[in-house]
Design a protein around this motif. Sequence first.
Motif, PDB file in Angstrom:
ATOM      1  N   SER A  36       0.962  -1.031   0.028  1.00 16.76           N
ATOM      2  CA  SER A  36      -0.067   0.032   0.064  1.00 16.76           C
ATOM      3  C   SER A  36       0.891   1.311   0.087  1.00 16.76           C
ATOM      4  N   LEU A  37       0.621   2.072  -1.065  1.00 22.47           N
ATOM      5  CA  LEU A  37       1.456   3.190  -1.346  1.00 22.47           C
ATOM      6  C   LEU A  37       0.397   4.619  -1.417  1.00 22.47           C
ATOM      7  N   ARG A  38      -0.524   4.489  -0.790  1.00 25.11           N
ATOM      8  CA  ARG A  38      -1.724   5.670  -0.866  1.00 25.11           C
ATOM      9  C   ARG A  38      -0.722   6.928  -0.367  1.00 25.11           C
ATOM     10  N   GLU A  39      -1.152   7.788  -1.733  1.00 27.36           N
ATOM     11  CA  GLU A  39      -0.762   9.302  -1.264  1.00 27.36           C
ATOM     12  C   GLU A  39       0.629   9.348  -0.952  1.00 27.36           C
ATOM     13  N   SER A  40       1.495   8.555  -1.801  1.00 29.75           N
ATOM     14  CA  SER A  40       3.031   8.538  -1.153  1.00 29.75           C
ATOM     15  C   SER A  40       3.671   9.521  -2.268  1.00 29.75           C
ATOM     16  N   LYS A  41       3.202  10.315  -3.048  1.00 29.89           N
ATOM     17  CA  LYS A  41       3.695  11.002  -4.041  1.00 29.89           C
ATOM     18  C   LYS A  41       4.857  10.108  -4.849  1.00 29.89           C
ATOM     19  N   LEU A  42       4.055   9.116  -5.508  1.00 31.57           N
ATOM     20  CA  LEU A  42       4.812   8.329  -6.444  1.00 31.57           C
ATOM     21  C   LEU A  42       4.906   9.119  -7.649  1.00 31.57           C
ATOM     22  N   ALA A  43       4.082   9.517  -8.331  1.00 31.28           N
ATOM     23  CA  ALA A  43       3.885  10.316  -9.435  1.00 31.28           C
ATOM     24  C   ALA A  43       4.541   9.368 -10.662  1.00 31.28           C
ATOM     25  N   SER A  44       4.625  10.473 -11.933  1.00 30.18           N
ATOM     26  CA  SER A  44       4.936   9.536 -13.008  1.00 30.18           C
ATOM     27  C   SER A  44       6.328   9.184 -13.170  1.00 30.18           C
ATOM     28  N   SER A  45       7.526  10.178 -12.408  1.00 28.62           N
ATOM     29  CA  SER A  45       8.830   9.584 -12.360  1.00 28.62           C
ATOM     30  C   SER A  45       8.989   8.184 -11.370  1.00 28.62           C
ATOM     31  N   GLY A  46       8.069   7.903 -10.682  1.00 28.16           N
ATOM     32  CA  GLY A  46       8.287   6.877  -9.587  1.00 28.16           C
ATOM     33  C   GLY A  46       7.702   5.506 -10.209  1.00 28.16           C
ATOM     34  N   VAL A  47       6.634   5.507 -11.084  1.00 34.68           N
ATOM     35  CA  VAL A  47       5.981   4.424 -11.501  1.00 34.68           C
ATOM     36  C   VAL A  47       6.967   3.442 -12.378  1.00 34.68           C
ATOM     37  N   PRO A  48       7.696   3.925 -13.238  1.00 31.85           N
ATOM     38  CA  PRO A  48       8.459   2.843 -13.989  1.00 31.85           C
ATOM     39  C   PRO A  48       9.469   2.307 -12.893  1.00 31.85           C
ATOM     40  N   LEU A  49      10.070   3.144 -12.166  1.00 32.95           N
ATOM     41  CA  LEU A  49      11.152   2.766 -11.167  1.00 32.95           C
ATOM     42  C   LEU A  49      10.483   1.636 -10.240  1.00 32.95           C
ATOM     43  N   SER A 108      -2.658   9.333 -17.467  1.00 35.29           N
ATOM     44  CA  SER A 108      -2.981   8.484 -18.493  1.00 35.29           C
ATOM     45  C   SER A 108      -1.552   7.676 -19.167  1.00 35.29           C
ATOM     46  N   ASN A 109      -0.662   8.647 -19.240  1.00 34.98           N
ATOM     47  CA  ASN A 109       0.523   8.227 -19.781  1.00 34.98           C
ATOM     48  C   ASN A 109       1.471   7.238 -19.039  1.00 34.98           C
ATOM     49  N   ASP A 110       0.923   7.135 -17.714  1.00 30.23           N
ATOM     50  CA  ASP A 110       1.819   6.220 -16.760  1.00 30.23           C
ATOM     51  C   ASP A 110       1.218   4.958 -16.625  1.00 30.23           C
ATOM     52  N   ILE A 111      -0.149   4.572 -17.133  1.00 27.99           N
ATOM     53  CA  ILE A 111      -0.750   3.484 -17.154  1.00 27.99           C
ATOM     54  C   ILE A 111      -0.332   2.325 -17.911  1.00 27.99           C
ATOM     55  N   GLY A 112       0.266   2.822 -19.096  1.00 28.78           N
ATOM     56  CA  GLY A 112       1.091   1.639 -20.021  1.00 28.78           C
ATOM     57  C   GLY A 112       1.971   0.888 -19.168  1.00 28.78           C
ATOM     58  N   CYS A 113       2.943   1.805 -18.462  1.00 24.02           N
ATOM     59  CA  CYS A 113       3.827   1.148 -17.819  1.00 24.02           C
ATOM     60  C   CYS A 113       3.392   0.361 -16.596  1.00 24.02           C
ATOM     61  N   LEU A 114       2.420   0.863 -15.789  1.00 23.22           N
ATOM     62  CA  LEU A 114       1.693   0.234 -14.767  1.00 23.22           C
ATOM     63  C   LEU A 114       1.148  -0.974 -15.124  1.00 23.22           C
ATOM     64  N   THR A 115       0.635  -0.960 -16.402  1.00 23.72           N
ATOM     65  CA  THR A 115      -0.039  -2.427 -16.697  1.00 23.72           C
ATOM     66  C   THR A 115       0.762  -3.463 -17.236  1.00 23.72           C
ATOM     67  N   SER A 116       2.081  -2.958 -17.312  1.00 19.55           N
ATOM     68  CA  SER A 116       2.946  -3.955 -17.481  1.00 19.55           C
ATOM     69  C   SER A 116       3.420  -5.110 -16.445  1.00 19.55           C
ATOM     70  N   LEU A 117       2.682  -4.384 -15.398  1.00 16.44           N
ATOM     71  CA  LEU A 117       2.782  -5.546 -14.164  1.00 16.44           C
ATOM     72  C   LEU A 117       1.790  -6.689 -14.262  1.00 16.44           C
TER      73      LEU A 117
END
Length: 596
Positions: free
Chosen positions: A107-120, A151-160
């Motif tokens: 659980s990482l709710r409201e942890s300021k992951l943002a676009s830069s953190g999603v691929p990492l 929306s442009n982060d979803i492609g990376c997220l869905t690779s999971l």
Amino acid sequence: MLPPTHGVIRVGGRSHPTLEPLDGRLLRHHCYQIPTSAQLKRFTGRIHIYAKGERWNHVSNAIVDAVKEQWTNIEALVLDTANLQDEANLEPLLNIFRNIKMLRHLSLRESKLASSGVPLLIDSLVDSNQEEATLRSPIEALDVAGNMIWSNDIGCLTSLFKPASDTLVKLVLASNPIGADGHKILAGSLGHLKNLEHLDISSTYAGERGTTYILESLFSLDRLQTLKLRDNTIPGEVSVMLNTPFERIVSPGVACGVHWVSCALAFVIETNLWKSISTLDLGQNPMCAQGMHIFSKGLIECNIVTLTDLNLNNNKINFVGAAHLSEALSRVGNGMIRLSLAKNMISSEGIAALAKPLQNMRNLEQLFLAENGITESGGMELGSSLMHLHKLTSFSIGRNPIKNEGTMAIIAGLQSSSSSLEDLDMSICHFDGPNLAYPISKSMANMEKLKHLNMEGNAMTVQGLSHITSALIPVRSNLITLNLGGVHMYAEGAQLLSGVLTQFKCLKDLGIGYNKLGDHGLKFILPALQKCISISYLGLQHNNFGPTSIFPLADFILNSPNLIQVLLYGNNIHYGPTGLTPLASCRHKVTWDTDV
């Protein structure tokens, strides 16, 4: 309960069940002990770690050190609000993901992951070195709500999703600006999650188009039990012309507009694409009466008897929509456990339509009907239905002008569930407090499990308040929330309330604003509150406090270690430098905002 070798590590909690108790002196100064690597390694079984906010920054290095020494049995990580935008917080987490093999809940709710953190994040969770990408840990639940994922982060997220196809059962993406285009990408990958049971995409700016993409992709999710789409339909965004198979369930000539989501839901339900859905959250989508008609037809067509939790809050379905819903609930609602219909303009006419199916919901535990324009006649109809509900734990009829007869009928109906009721909201019901307080208190005396009571805005006066406070004594060890704001308490009522407050050791939330207590009334309340050691929220707004109240208030606030917020606006205590000085050291707890 976890065996002794397992660990539930709550960094910053009042105690560590698996570590040494925290030092009381540190707690009073809002400090806490940080477990060392050696302490962590004592536990050889499953480990659950809760380190929210800044606490993750304090404990992350110790955990990384332990993980590097083969302490890799972490099963759950809850790091909500951990500020992962800071590389010093994010990098240790990524190192942990790369080295542990048992993580199931993240659980990482409201942890300021943002676009830069999603691929990492995805790169650390997925092992791409093999011929086919696999998960490093068998993650079952992933919560990344409120992280500014676009929306442009979803492609990376869905690779999971493909590597997680056999394990992921819960996915929470709520409160992220994904948008319709992001939902289109998301919908294209949901089919991989064949074991998904819980999907929450509330408040993700889906609109009619994005929500439809999601609904059309649900045909492959045979095990879906919970779907949350709250606050997603944007009226007038895009109108979509009806096509087969929607024409089979929607009246010819009906323009979709804001009803498109209802149409798609009805289609999914009618074609039996949901085989086990039990929770459906459609709050804050303006379905209106026509949308409810379409949705209700779908419920009936499918005979979806598995539905136990339905949230339709703030949908403006009015009494016509309530009549349509009543027809559906009479067929498929007998197993309902939670029904939420607040803020829907249902009125007494709508309650009359719902009364009969409500009588047959013998397993209903939670019923929410606040702000619906229900009058006395509706209250009387509802009271008759409540007599058949013996398992109610939560009931809300607040902000409905049910007045005296409606209130009496509801109180009589609640007698059937008095032994189970824990949460009761009868705020601003416009009943005659002095005359009805005695029968209400007599009924409350049987509510031995009552934990939350809201009687705000009903003119009790001292006469009525004496009955209510007497009725609260039997539940003094249970009561957590008490709202008596705007009940015409005055100083005399404050003295009366202070006599019982000292017994409420578990009370956390007390609202007594808008009562004109004055400085004299505050002198009665504060000594009693000092004995309410658990109090965390206190509403004292608009009580005619003057400058002389500043010093005792400041002393009380500073010496209440669990107090988080105090409402003091609308009192003559904060004007000018003289007024601010004594409260300056506790301004972080005081809400000064004036009414708008």
